[in-house]
Design a protein around this motif. Structure first.
Motif, PDB file in Angstrom:
ATOM      1  N   LYS A 105      -9.155 -10.492   9.999  1.00 44.95           N
ATOM      2  CA  LYS A 105      -8.189 -10.357   8.897  1.00 44.95           C
ATOM      3  C   LYS A 105      -8.955  -9.754   7.720  1.00 44.95           C
ATOM      4  CE  LYS A 105      -5.191 -12.084  11.595  1.00 44.95           C
ATOM      5  NZ  LYS A 105      -4.508 -11.087  12.422  1.00 44.95           N
ATOM      6  N   CYS A 106      -8.643  -8.504   7.418  1.00 45.36           N
ATOM      7  CA  CYS A 106      -9.385  -7.796   6.368  1.00 45.36           C
ATOM      8  C   CYS A 106      -8.987  -8.311   4.991  1.00 45.36           C
ATOM      9  CB  CYS A 106      -9.082  -6.303   6.447  1.00 45.36           C
ATOM     10  SG  CYS A 106      -9.654  -5.575   7.983  1.00 45.36           S
ATOM     11  N   GLU A 107      -9.953  -8.309   4.093  1.00 46.60           N
ATOM     12  CA  GLU A 107      -9.673  -8.764   2.725  1.00 46.60           C
ATOM     13  C   GLU A 107      -8.741  -7.786   2.013  1.00 46.60           C
ATOM     14  OE1 GLU A 107     -12.644  -8.877   4.132  1.00 46.60           O
ATOM     15  OE2 GLU A 107     -13.282 -10.958   3.919  1.00 46.60           O
ATOM     16  N   TYR A 108      -8.899  -6.493   2.347  1.00 45.57           N
ATOM     17  CA  TYR A 108      -8.120  -5.478   1.641  1.00 45.57           C
ATOM     18  C   TYR A 108      -7.405  -4.568   2.635  1.00 45.57           C
ATOM     19  CZ  TYR A 108     -11.334  -7.268  -1.819  1.00 45.57           C
ATOM     20  OH  TYR A 108     -12.056  -8.114  -2.621  1.00 45.57           O
ATOM     21  N   VAL A 109      -6.077  -4.544   2.520  1.00 46.27           N
ATOM     22  CA  VAL A 109      -5.237  -3.772   3.435  1.00 46.27           C
ATOM     23  C   VAL A 109      -4.210  -3.019   2.595  1.00 46.27           C
ATOM     24  CG1 VAL A 109      -3.538  -3.923   5.308  1.00 46.27           C
ATOM     25  CG2 VAL A 109      -5.467  -5.530   5.261  1.00 46.27           C
ATOM     26  N   TRP A 110      -4.050  -1.731   2.885  1.00 42.89           N
ATOM     27  CA  TRP A 110      -3.041  -0.960   2.130  1.00 42.89           C
ATOM     28  C   TRP A 110      -1.654  -1.186   2.712  1.00 42.89           C
ATOM     29  CZ3 TRP A 110      -0.294   3.771   3.455  1.00 42.89           C
ATOM     30  CH2 TRP A 110       0.426   4.294   2.371  1.00 42.89           C
ATOM     31  N   LYS A 111      -1.541  -1.133   4.063  1.00 43.11           N
ATOM     32  CA  LYS A 111      -0.223  -1.264   4.689  1.00 43.11           C
ATOM     33  C   LYS A 111      -0.338  -1.900   6.068  1.00 43.11           C
ATOM     34  CE  LYS A 111       3.871   1.508   5.701  1.00 43.11           C
ATOM     35  NZ  LYS A 111       4.435   2.857   5.792  1.00 43.11           N
ATOM     36  N   LEU A 114     -14.113  -3.728  14.010  1.00 41.33           N
ATOM     37  CA  LEU A 114     -14.517  -4.340  12.737  1.00 41.33           C
ATOM     38  C   LEU A 114     -15.328  -5.603  12.953  1.00 41.33           C
ATOM     39  CD1 LEU A 114     -11.507  -3.865  10.358  1.00 41.33           C
ATOM     40  CD2 LEU A 114     -13.893  -3.621   9.722  1.00 41.33           C
ATOM     41  N   LYS A 115     -14.946  -6.362  13.974  1.00 45.59           N
ATOM     42  CA  LYS A 115     -15.683  -7.605  14.237  1.00 45.59           C
ATOM     43  C   LYS A 115     -17.129  -7.297  14.610  1.00 45.59           C
ATOM     44  CE  LYS A 115     -15.543 -12.032  16.626  1.00 45.59           C
ATOM     45  NZ  LYS A 115     -16.984 -12.084  16.669  1.00 45.59           N
ATOM     46  N   VAL A 147      -9.245  -1.624   4.872  1.00 42.38           N
ATOM     47  CA  VAL A 147      -8.642  -0.674   5.803  1.00 42.38           C
ATOM     48  C   VAL A 147      -7.334  -0.144   5.216  1.00 42.38           C
ATOM     49  CG1 VAL A 147      -9.585  -1.641   7.962  1.00 42.38           C
ATOM     50  CG2 VAL A 147      -7.473  -2.588   7.014  1.00 42.38           C
ATOM     51  N   ILE A 148      -6.975   1.036   5.677  1.00 45.08           N
ATOM     52  CA  ILE A 148      -5.672   1.578   5.270  1.00 45.08           C
ATOM     53  C   ILE A 148      -4.565   0.776   5.965  1.00 45.08           C
ATOM     54  CG2 ILE A 148      -4.190   3.633   5.251  1.00 45.08           C
ATOM     55  CD1 ILE A 148      -6.574   4.039   3.497  1.00 45.08           C
ATOM     56  N   TYR A 149      -4.738   0.556   7.273  1.00 43.63           N
ATOM     57  CA  TYR A 149      -3.722  -0.189   8.044  1.00 43.63           C
ATOM     58  C   TYR A 149      -4.349  -1.378   8.759  1.00 43.63           C
ATOM     59  CZ  TYR A 149      -0.627   3.898   7.678  1.00 43.63           C
ATOM     60  OH  TYR A 149       0.162   4.921   7.226  1.00 43.63           O
ATOM     61  N   GLU A 150      -3.563  -2.453   8.852  1.00 49.74           N
ATOM     62  CA  GLU A 150      -3.949  -3.579   9.716  1.00 49.74           C
ATOM     63  C   GLU A 150      -2.753  -3.938  10.582  1.00 49.74           C
ATOM     64  OE1 GLU A 150      -6.576  -7.116   8.475  1.00 49.74           O
ATOM     65  OE2 GLU A 150      -4.569  -8.012   8.644  1.00 49.74           O
ATOM     66  N   LYS A 151      -3.034  -4.142  11.865  1.00 46.28           N
ATOM     67  CA  LYS A 151      -1.969  -4.533  12.797  1.00 46.28           C
ATOM     68  C   LYS A 151      -1.977  -6.049  12.982  1.00 46.28           C
ATOM     69  CE  LYS A 151      -2.015  -0.005  14.921  1.00 46.28           C
ATOM     70  NZ  LYS A 151      -1.903   0.836  16.119  1.00 46.28           N
ATOM     71  N   THR A 152      -0.824  -6.583  13.395  1.00 45.65           N
ATOM     72  CA  THR A 152      -0.653  -8.041  13.509  1.00 45.65           C
ATOM     73  C   THR A 152      -1.675  -8.665  14.434  1.00 45.65           C
ATOM     74  OG1 THR A 152       1.707  -7.499  13.462  1.00 45.65           O
ATOM     75  CG2 THR A 152       1.148  -9.796  13.841  1.00 45.65           C
TER      76      THR A 152
END
Ligand code: 5GP
Length: 166
Positions: A130-136, A102-103, A120-125
């Motif tokens: 840091k995406c503006e929109y994350v589902w889970k 993404l970067k 994104v659907i998923y973002e990991k720690t």
């Protein structure tokens, strides 16, 4: 442990993600999908957000579960950044894991566009973006419905339309 997403759950996820984006007042002019996993997400978001302009960038990074190339690389053909000038861009991908993919795409957009946000659907720690929109959020390896099964090969059977109705 694995995080398993079915096609049915994906359908719910992408609508919920789009709702979050709409509620935030972000109306993208362009949805930029990161192939291949982001193509599913971009298609769902573009329909839900009524955005008819989809572009695609191919990035290669992962070679297996948790194994990567040294750095993600954009594969040809690379989109022409001029297409995004003064546009509000929404980058869509399936997961921000290390965030390196993404970067790369965000940095590619940054100088050219009016505004860029990521969904994104998923973002990991560990994700450095840091995406503006994350589902889970999860730190497990995710099984996506489009990549969990191996590719199909010729079955040796006649094409489906020539077979008896199932
Ligand atoms: P990143 O650059 O954020 O580490 O990873 C970006 C891409 O790698 C994702 O778009 C996805 O294609 C793949 N990837 C990363 N983590 C996972 C995962 O947990 N499961 C699957 N199936 N693919 C992943």
């Amino acid at each position: 442990m694995r995080e398993n997403l079915s096609y049915e759950q994906f359908g719910v996820a992408v609508r919920e993600l789009a709702q979050t984006i709409a509620d935030d007042g972000y109306q993208p002019d362009v949805v930029l999908s990161i192939a291949r996993g982001g193509v599913f997400v971009a298609g769902g978001l573009a329909y839900a957000l009524d955005c008819k302009n989809i572009h695609l960038v191919n990035v290669e990074f992962y070679t297996g579960v948790g194994t990567t190339l040294e750095m993600p690389v954009m594969l040809a053909p690379v989109p022409n950044a001029i297409d995004f000038t003064d546009k509000k861009v929404l980058i869509a991908d399936d997961v921000a894991d290390t965030g390196k993919t993404l970067k790369l795409v965000r940095d590619f957009c940054l100088d050219a566009v009016a505004e860029v946000r990521s969904a994104v659907i998923y973002e990991k720690t560990q994700s450095l973006v840091k995406c503006e929109y994350v589902w889970k959020r999860t730190d497990e390896w995710i099984n996506f419905p489009w990549s969990v099964l191996p590719p199909v090969h010729t079955s040796g059977q006649a094409p489906r339309e020539n077979r008896e109705a199932l």
